[in-house]
Every structure is written in structure tokens, then in C-alpha cells.
Design an enzyme around this catalytic site. Structure first.
Site, PDB file in Angstrom:
ATOM      1  N   CYS A 108      18.349  86.315  33.171  1.00 19.12           N
ATOM      2  CA  CYS A 108      17.668  87.596  33.388  1.00 19.12           C
ATOM      3  C   CYS A 108      16.653  87.846  32.284  1.00 19.12           C
ATOM      4  O   CYS A 108      16.987  87.838  31.104  1.00 19.12           O
ATOM      5  CB  CYS A 108      18.694  88.727  33.431  1.00 19.12           C
ATOM      6  SG  CYS A 108      17.955  90.371  33.542  1.00 19.12           S
ATOM      7  N   PHE A 109      15.402  88.080  32.664  1.00 17.01           N
ATOM      8  CA  PHE A 109      14.352  88.140  31.651  1.00 17.01           C
ATOM      9  C   PHE A 109      14.364  89.406  30.799  1.00 17.01           C
ATOM     10  O   PHE A 109      13.676  89.473  29.783  1.00 17.01           O
ATOM     11  CB  PHE A 109      12.955  87.898  32.238  1.00 17.01           C
ATOM     12  CG  PHE A 109      12.554  88.709  33.444  1.00 17.01           C
ATOM     13  CD1 PHE A 109      13.128  89.934  33.754  1.00 17.01           C
ATOM     14  CD2 PHE A 109      11.559  88.227  34.290  1.00 17.01           C
ATOM     15  CE1 PHE A 109      12.734  90.671  34.861  1.00 17.01           C
ATOM     16  CE2 PHE A 109      11.141  88.957  35.412  1.00 17.01           C
ATOM     17  CZ  PHE A 109      11.728  90.170  35.691  1.00 17.01           C
TER      18      PHE A 109
END
Length: 266
Positions: A108-109
Site C-alpha cells: 500500500c503506497f
């Protein structure tokens, strides 16, 4: 769409249709920040990040994009968006004078971006999508698992203050590079581990670093090392998401050298 509020000790939202069910055990600050997490095997998914703190539990039945379009979440892509020539081309953006780019995919960025924001010598970070087959993808396109995009952070850094090897060290220590298409409970091709290089020097350093990490771990590393391709900047609400407060409005420090634990939701 039917909306039913379930009585419980923690509030829950239930949105039902013939193929879409979403139950979320804690309220969200805005509907726009809800993450759809479809995949082949992720009908029961918990969001995760770099810390081991307790997080909300999200159960998602994979929706079709046709259904999402009917519910108002689809992007209405035209046929030219599916020409892979542009997204498979190089990233033609230009960094600031004296700066260089690097791209990293490590789950997840949101959390990955905050990790790199804290690195001395990093002057700018952006989250976005790359390595896919669709031009100008939207978040829901990437979450559908059909575009092959990876969630990445594009890092702009000053090589005089921060060597590329320092970025690699940060990358390896902040995620598990041995799990294909998965980081913790985040499952899907968009969460794959990847280093996307801009120069031959970056490629060489990345491959040498991977070999060293494999020896240290004694396990096979699945991180892909590929040329940087077209970078599609993610929607604005994703940018510096945790620094701005995340889903619950609790801002997290992006100060250089900060070692505070990272809360994936905020």
C-alpha cells in the site's frame, strides 16, 4: 443500492447488491477514502502496513467493474485507454535540476510514501500507478486487478545528499520482499514488490542489493527489477495521505529522520 446500519459496539456500514458486500468495522472520515480490495483470493482482507498495531477489519466481496460502473464507482474508460503503448513507454517526466527519480513498490503506497518522506536527501515524493496496461488508470481500475499496475512511490532525491543505495536499504527494511503480490493482509498484483530504475547505475545497484538481501534472508526474493515506465500520479487524496491525517485525521510526522511507528490508516 441498499444501505443498512448494523447495531454493534462499533459502527458498521453494509452496502449490498447481488455481487457487492462491504462490511467495515470502523467509520471512515470520507467515503472517497474507502479502499476496494478485489483479488482472486481476497474475499476476506485486513489492511496492513509496516507496524503491528490493531487495524480495522474489512471484508469485501469482489465486485465486477460493470457493477461498480452501475453504482457510480466506475471510470467509464474509452477504448484508447486500453492501448498499452503509452503506459508501457518510459517515464518521460523530468526531475528538478540536480535531482534524480526512483520508483519503489512495496505494498500500500500510503505507508511506503511516508517512509521515504522521512529519508534525508529526498526532496519530493508522489504516489501513483505504473507498469500497467491501461492509459490514465483510476484507483478503481487498479483495484480491479485487471490492469497490472503496481502502487508505487516515485521518489525525487538529491544524489549528493542521499545515495541510491540508501533508498534501497530503506526499501528492503520496510517490507517483505519474499511474498509475491502481497504485503501482510494486502493481497493483489498492485501490492507487488518492485524497484523501477531510471539509469543503468540504478539497475546495477538494485540487482547487487537484491543478491545481498537473498543471502542475508536465506530465502527467495520475488522483487521485480524493471525499467521505470510511465508514471500515473494517483488521485490527490492519496498524496501524502498519512502526513495529512489519513482516514482518522491523526497526522503523522514526515520530518527527516523521524522513527515514529507508522499507522497505516492515520
Amino acid at each position: 443500492m441498499l444501505l443498512k446500519l448494523l447495531p454493534a459496539t462499533s459502527s458498521a456500514y453494509s452496502t449490498a447488491s447481488n455481487s457487492l458486500q462491504v462490511f467495515v468495522s470502523s467509520s471512515f472520515s470520507t467515503p472517497a477514502k474507502t479502499k476496494f480490495l478485489p483479488s482472486l483470493s481476497r474475499f476476506s482482507v485486513k489492511r496492513s502496513c509496516f507496524s503491528s498495531q490493531t487495524r480495522p477489519y474489512t471484508t469485501v466481496t469482489k465486485p465486477s467493474m460493470n457493477l461498480l460502473n452501475k453504482l457510480g464507482f466506475g471510470s467509464g474508460r474509452s477504448s484508447e485507454n486500453y492501448d498499452s503503448a503509452i503506459p508501457q513507454g518510459p517515464d518521460d517526466d523530468i526531475p528538478a535540476p540536480g535531482q534524480q527519480f526512483a520508483q519503489f513498490g512495496a505494498g500500500c503506497f500510503w505507508g511506503v510514501e511516508l517512509v521515504f518522506q522521512r529519508v534525508p536527501g529526498v526532496s519530493k515524493t508522489e504516489v501513483g500507478y505504473t507498469q500497467g496496461l491501461v492509459h490514465n488508470p483510476a484507483y478503481e481500475d487498479v483495484c480491479a486487478g485487471t490492469t497490472n499496475h503496481s502502487e508505487v512511490v516515485r521518489v525525487q532525491y538529491d544524489p549528493k545528499q542521499c545515495a541510491f543505495e540508501n533508498l534501497l536499504d530503506t526499501f528492503w527494511t520496510k517490507h517483505d520482499p519474499t511474498t509475491p503480490n502481497r504485503q501482510g493482509n494486502d493481497v493483489g498484483t498492485q501490492y507487488r514488490s518492485g524497484i523501477y530504475y531510471y539509469t543503468p547505475e540504478q539497475e546495477k545497484a538494485a540487482r547487487e542489493s537484491l543478491e545481498q538481501q537473498e543471502k542475508q534472508l536465506g530465502r527467495k526474493i520475488v522483487t521485480e527489477i524493471l525499467p521505470a515506465k510511465k508514471f500515473y500520479r494517483a488521485e490527490e487524496y492519496h498524496q501524502q495521505y498519512l502526513e495529512k491525517g489519513g482516514r482518522f485525521g491523526f497526522k503523522q510526522s514526515s520530518a527527516k529522520g523521524c522513527n515514529d511507528p507508522i499507522r497505516c490508516y492515520g
